[in-house]
Design a protein around this motif. Structure first.
Motif, mmCIF file in Angstrom:
data_model
loop_
_atom_site.group_PDB
_atom_site.id
_atom_site.type_symbol
_atom_site.label_atom_id
_atom_site.label_comp_id
_atom_site.label_asym_id
_atom_site.label_seq_id
_atom_site.Cartn_x
_atom_site.Cartn_y
_atom_site.Cartn_z
ATOM 1 N N GLN A 58 12.577 -5.566 1.921
ATOM 2 C CA GLN A 58 11.320 -5.360 1.201
ATOM 3 C C GLN A 58 10.563 -6.668 1.014
ATOM 4 O O GLN A 58 9.329 -6.684 1.094
ATOM 5 C CB GLN A 58 11.585 -4.711 -0.155
ATOM 6 C CG GLN A 58 10.339 -4.633 -1.040
ATOM 7 C CD GLN A 58 10.438 -3.597 -2.123
ATOM 8 O OE1 GLN A 58 11.008 -2.530 -1.925
ATOM 9 N NE2 GLN A 58 9.869 -3.891 -3.290
ATOM 10 N N GLN A 62 6.950 -6.879 2.283
ATOM 11 C CA GLN A 62 5.932 -7.041 1.251
ATOM 12 C C GLN A 62 4.982 -8.186 1.589
ATOM 13 O O GLN A 62 3.769 -8.065 1.421
ATOM 14 C CB GLN A 62 6.633 -7.308 -0.091
ATOM 15 C CG GLN A 62 5.778 -7.104 -1.310
ATOM 16 C CD GLN A 62 6.599 -7.181 -2.578
ATOM 17 O OE1 GLN A 62 6.669 -6.245 -3.352
ATOM 18 N NE2 GLN A 62 7.231 -8.325 -2.803
ATOM 19 N N LEU A 65 2.735 -6.994 4.317
ATOM 20 C CA LEU A 65 1.724 -6.069 3.805
ATOM 21 C C LEU A 65 0.575 -6.820 3.150
ATOM 22 O O LEU A 65 -0.609 -6.492 3.367
ATOM 23 C CB LEU A 65 2.366 -5.103 2.809
ATOM 24 C CG LEU A 65 1.411 -4.142 2.091
ATOM 25 C CD1 LEU A 65 0.719 -3.221 3.095
ATOM 26 C CD2 LEU A 65 2.159 -3.325 1.035
ATOM 27 N N GLN A 68 -1.561 -8.375 5.682
ATOM 28 C CA GLN A 68 -2.385 -7.349 6.336
ATOM 29 C C GLN A 68 -3.570 -6.952 5.454
ATOM 30 O O GLN A 68 -4.695 -6.752 5.953
ATOM 31 C CB GLN A 68 -1.511 -6.127 6.633
ATOM 32 C CG GLN A 68 -2.256 -4.962 7.267
ATOM 33 C CD GLN A 68 -1.358 -3.750 7.420
ATOM 34 O OE1 GLN A 68 -0.133 -3.842 7.308
ATOM 35 N NE2 GLN A 68 -1.955 -2.599 7.677
ATOM 36 N N LEU A 69 -3.354 -6.831 4.152
ATOM 37 C CA LEU A 69 -4.418 -6.412 3.240
ATOM 38 C C LEU A 69 -5.457 -7.494 3.005
ATOM 39 O O LEU A 69 -6.617 -7.198 2.673
ATOM 40 C CB LEU A 69 -3.809 -5.994 1.900
ATOM 41 C CG LEU A 69 -2.942 -4.727 1.890
ATOM 42 C CD1 LEU A 69 -2.299 -4.541 0.520
ATOM 43 C CD2 LEU A 69 -3.773 -3.504 2.261
ATOM 44 N N LEU A 122 5.846 2.012 -4.224
ATOM 45 C CA LEU A 122 5.192 1.160 -3.240
ATOM 46 C C LEU A 122 5.260 1.791 -1.849
ATOM 47 O O LEU A 122 4.288 1.737 -1.081
ATOM 48 C CB LEU A 122 5.856 -0.218 -3.223
ATOM 49 C CG LEU A 122 5.256 -1.258 -2.279
ATOM 50 C CD1 LEU A 122 3.786 -1.508 -2.583
ATOM 51 C CD2 LEU A 122 6.043 -2.570 -2.360
ATOM 52 N N THR A 126 2.003 3.052 0.360
ATOM 53 C CA THR A 126 1.757 2.445 1.669
ATOM 54 C C THR A 126 1.721 3.505 2.772
ATOM 55 O O THR A 126 0.843 3.469 3.649
ATOM 56 C CB THR A 126 2.847 1.413 1.987
ATOM 57 O OG1 THR A 126 2.923 0.467 0.911
ATOM 58 C CG2 THR A 126 2.541 0.669 3.273
ATOM 59 N N VAL A 131 -2.526 2.250 -0.788
ATOM 60 C CA VAL A 131 -2.110 0.992 -1.386
ATOM 61 C C VAL A 131 -3.274 0.002 -1.429
ATOM 62 O O VAL A 131 -4.117 -0.047 -0.520
ATOM 63 C CB VAL A 131 -0.927 0.391 -0.600
ATOM 64 C CG1 VAL A 131 -1.344 -0.036 0.798
ATOM 65 C CG2 VAL A 131 -0.295 -0.767 -1.351
ATOM 66 N N VAL A 136 -0.001 -3.808 -5.379
ATOM 67 C CA VAL A 136 1.150 -4.575 -4.910
ATOM 68 C C VAL A 136 1.507 -5.652 -5.931
ATOM 69 O O VAL A 136 2.688 -5.883 -6.231
ATOM 70 C CB VAL A 136 0.862 -5.199 -3.532
ATOM 71 C CG1 VAL A 136 2.064 -6.014 -3.048
ATOM 72 C CG2 VAL A 136 0.532 -4.125 -2.519
ATOM 73 N N THR A 198 5.215 -1.000 7.435
ATOM 74 C CA THR A 198 5.842 -1.505 6.213
ATOM 75 C C THR A 198 6.269 -0.398 5.260
ATOM 76 O O THR A 198 7.256 -0.538 4.540
ATOM 77 C CB THR A 198 4.877 -2.453 5.479
ATOM 78 O OG1 THR A 198 3.644 -1.762 5.228
ATOM 79 C CG2 THR A 198 4.592 -3.695 6.308
ATOM 80 N N GLY A 199 5.562 0.719 5.236
ATOM 81 C CA GLY A 199 5.863 1.794 4.295
ATOM 82 C C GLY A 199 7.298 2.296 4.378
ATOM 83 O O GLY A 199 8.000 2.386 3.359
#
Length: 466
Positions: A58, A62, A65, A68-69, A122, A126, A131, A136, A198-199
């Motif tokens: 994770q 994480q 993620l 990416q965001l 989480l 995702t 998300v 996060v 990632t989810g």
């Protein structure tokens, strides 16, 4: 005939194999295997290994993620890390209070369940595409809070699983499984993210907590070494600090680990700096360096799990001096290959320092105060990183990355030697100090046939003449 007797001697009536030395003397079983022979501890350790692999998965997913965001924002990842580890500094000591006030097994079931729910939420957010960065961050802070309340109880619970005789071996085995999970988790996460995103990694981590919960629920209560006295109403933090200050066997490991944790245990920063600024290498070369340090740590943990003798102050100081010398030596290594080779024994020495200090702290803590004392130990171990990591970066920018290793190693070694000398001298002085004796005060003085209240006889404490 002698040969046949020796062969039959290797088998007991239950069919278990036993190793036999020449002359018919039985060889004692491995301490690590003997510790694993305890059913409660074995179940607990397997659950922790499965969960820690999921936790490292994770952590890696994480970070990916958040990148990416945010469009690959390093600052956003830094904020995420700070939010996840900040609760350890804020709430870690309260976790120690809870560990002493409530049954550790029940407390662990609650905290592990809370961490599993965080991962589940989480993962669902995702997978469904709902998300957001703020979510996060909030979930990372909640996870850190649950971890801060969980860590003191989880560390102190080991003694209840195996007793004091095998505590040092159990601590080393815990360190071994942690290093195995640290090596496997990120690698599995990288493959899983590449295949499924990632989810699913977050959902897999949520499922991994079931292994811990199963192990905790199925423990045999009659085989636990729980303290007899319950201090549910008297769990003040001040008592823990007072006990640490008055007990040299507690004061030494906690103060040593405070210096080493702040200045020496910053290899996640220094290895990256050396790889980039000194050897001008890429991510693959950095990965090999990290793996070498991790392999050395794993060897050190397994080596510690096989020791028979309990940890001592001499072993702690020696291991810390060796670690400091190796860390400083690594800063002088001229090439990539020699630097990698030195990281192996450095990792071994670092784990020896941590497991020895941890075991000394738990063995010398009062059972009813173990949770609070362990929380202080964890605070100085983990709480020094936010201070030490920026200092390492500052030294690297000013004097070079090599000097950050040399300085960190020198401070660690000198701190161990100095603290050992100071605490030993202080302890001897306290032991040699003569006890107080009670000397009667003069009789009260009568005035106007009445006695003044302040003139009443009171015992006076005096030290005998030398």
């Amino acid at each position: 005939m002698q040969t046949l007797r020796a062969c039959f001697a290797t088998l007991d009536v239950g069919g278990r194999h036993r190793r036999v030395r020449r002359g018919g003397k039985r060889r004692a079983p491995s301490e690590a295997l003997a510790t694993l022979g305890a059913r409660n501890y074995r179940r607990y350790l397997i659950g922790q290994l499965v969960s820690n692999i999921g936790t490292w998965m994770q952590r890696a997913a994480q970070d990916l993620l958040v990148l990416q965001l945010t469009g690959n924002s390093g600052s956003a990842v830094g904020i995420l890390t700070a939010l996840q580890f900040l609760p350890q500094t804020l709430f870690g000591l309260f976790g120690g209070v809870f560990a002493d006030r409530f049954a550790k097994r029940r407390l662990l079931i609650l905290t592990q369940s809370a961490m599993g729910v965080q991962s589940l939420v989480l993962g669902v957010l995702t997978v469904t595409g709902a998300v957001h960065l703020w979510a996060v961050y909030v979930l990372a802070f909640l996870l850190g809070t649950a971890t801060a309340l969980d860590s003191p109880a989880r560390n102190a619970f080991v003694c209840e699983l195996v007793g004091t005789e095998r505590l040092a071996n159990a601590v080393s085995l815990n360190s071994a499984q942690f290093n195995v999970a640290r090596a496997i988790g990120p690698a599995v996460a990288g493959l899983a993210v590449a295949v499924a995103g990632t989810g699913p990694v977050f959902l897999a981590n949520a499922a991994s907590y079931l292994a811990v919960l199963y192990g905790l629920i199925t423990l045999r209560a009659d085989e636990l070494h729980a303290p007899k006295e319950k201090n549910r109403g008297n769990t003040r933090l001040s008592d823990a600090f007072r006990a640490i200050r008055a007990t040299p066997e507690l004061l030494l490991p906690i103060t040593v680990i405070a210096f080493v944790g702040t200045f020496g245990f910053n290899f996640q920063v220094t290895i990256a700096l050396i790889a980039r600024t000194v050897f001008h290498s890429g991510a693959a070369a950095y990965g090999y360096l990290s793996a070498a340090y991790a392999v050395g740590s794993l060897i050190g943990a397994l080596r510690g799990a096989g020791k028979r003798k309990p940890p001592t102050a001499r072993r702690l100081v020696t291991a810390t001096v060796v670690f400091g010398a190796l860390e400083a030596l690594s800063g002088f290594m001229p090439g990539y290959a020699t630097f990698l080779l030195v990281l192996l024994p450095t990792g071994l020495a670092s784990v020896t320092v941590m497991t020895t200090a941890n075991a000394m702290t738990q063995l010398n803590a009062d059972p009813g105060m173990r949770g609070r004392i362990v929380s202080v130990y964890l605070l100085v171990l983990l709480g020094g990183t936010p201070v030490g990591a920026p200092l390492v970066g500052l030294v690297s920018d000013t004097l070079g990355a090599r000097f950050s290793l040399i300085l960190g190693g020198a401070i660690s070694a000198m701190a161990a030697l100095t603290l050992s000398a100071v605490i030993t001298t202080r302890s001897r002085t306290a032991q040699e100090s003569p006890p107080l004796t009670t000397v009667a005060a003069p009789p009260p003085i009568a005035i106007d046939s009445r006695l003044h209240p302040e003139s009443a006889a009171q015992p006076v404490a005096r030290r005998p003449a030398a």
